[in-house]
Design an enzyme around this catalytic site. Structure first.
Site, short mmCIF file in Angstrom:
data_model
loop_
_atom_site.label_atom_id
_atom_site.label_comp_id
_atom_site.label_asym_id
_atom_site.label_seq_id
_atom_site.Cartn_x
_atom_site.Cartn_y
_atom_site.Cartn_z
N VAL A 59 2.78 1.65 0.25
CA VAL A 59 2.09 3.02 0.80
C VAL A 59 1.11 2.72 0.14
CG1 VAL A 59 2.62 5.62 0.60
CG2 VAL A 59 4.95 3.63 0.62
N CYS A 60 0.77 2.98 -0.84
CA CYS A 60 -1.20 2.63 -1.44
C CYS A 60 -1.78 2.15 -0.22
CB CYS A 60 -0.88 2.45 -2.79
SG CYS A 60 -0.86 3.45 -3.90
N ALA A 61 -1.31 0.71 0.07
CA ALA A 61 -1.99 -0.54 1.13
C ALA A 61 -2.18 0.09 2.07
CB ALA A 61 -0.74 -2.19 0.40
#
Length: 165
Positions: A59-61
């Site tokens: 999700v961060c990526a």
């Protein structure tokens, strides 16, 4: 202290996001070249802080890639802030070909505490919660979002609208 969830399990942050309309806390972060990234560099400019636990999570990526694409179209200034080491951020951005966001590591400063986003307990204690802070050209906080579930993406449209992008 704010409460968020990690896969439905409650965890806490060390504080609260700065209030909309209040002066944004000053910050000093570390860039991929180990140079200083300071809030002073952005005086008179609007900036979006994309805050998250680690570029090495899906999700961060995705948030880094999405803001990179959206920033390219708008010319917005976007800092992607995590506790990842600058080397890991630089590797990720190089591998992904991101050119429109600035990776910024909070690994050696008080950014997480100053912005109220350091996770206080649970398996991700010490990392940063997923949040968005938009700082207006006047240096005041224009928009905030503390994403209630770490595994969810932020509201890109609302963040970019607050930035004027």
């Amino acid at each position: 202290m704010a409460q968020i969830t990690l896969r439905g399990n409650a965890i806490n942050t060390v504080g609260e996001l700065p209030a909309v309309g209040s002066p944004a806390p000053a910050f000093t972060l570390t860039g991929g070249d180990l140079g200083v990234i300071s809030s002073d560099q952005f005086r008179g400019k609007s900036v979006l802080l994309n805050i998250f636990p680690s570029v090495d999570t899906p999700v961060c990526a995705t948030s880094v890639r999405t803001f990179d694409e959206r920033a390219a179209a708008s010319g917005a200034t976007v800092l992607c802030v995590s506790k990842d080491l600058p080397f890991a951020q630089k590797r990720f951005c190089g591998a992904e070909g991101t050119e429109n966001v600035m990776p910024a590591s909070a690994f050696r400063d008080s950014f997480g505490e100053d912005y109220g986003v350091t996770i206080a307990d649970g398996p991700m204690a010490g990392l940063l919660a997923r949040a968005i802070v938009v700082i207006g050209a006047d240096g005041n906080v224009a928009y905030t979002e503390l994403v209630p579930e770490i595994a969810q993406e932020p509201n890109y449209e609302a963040a970019l609208a607050a930035l004027g992008a």
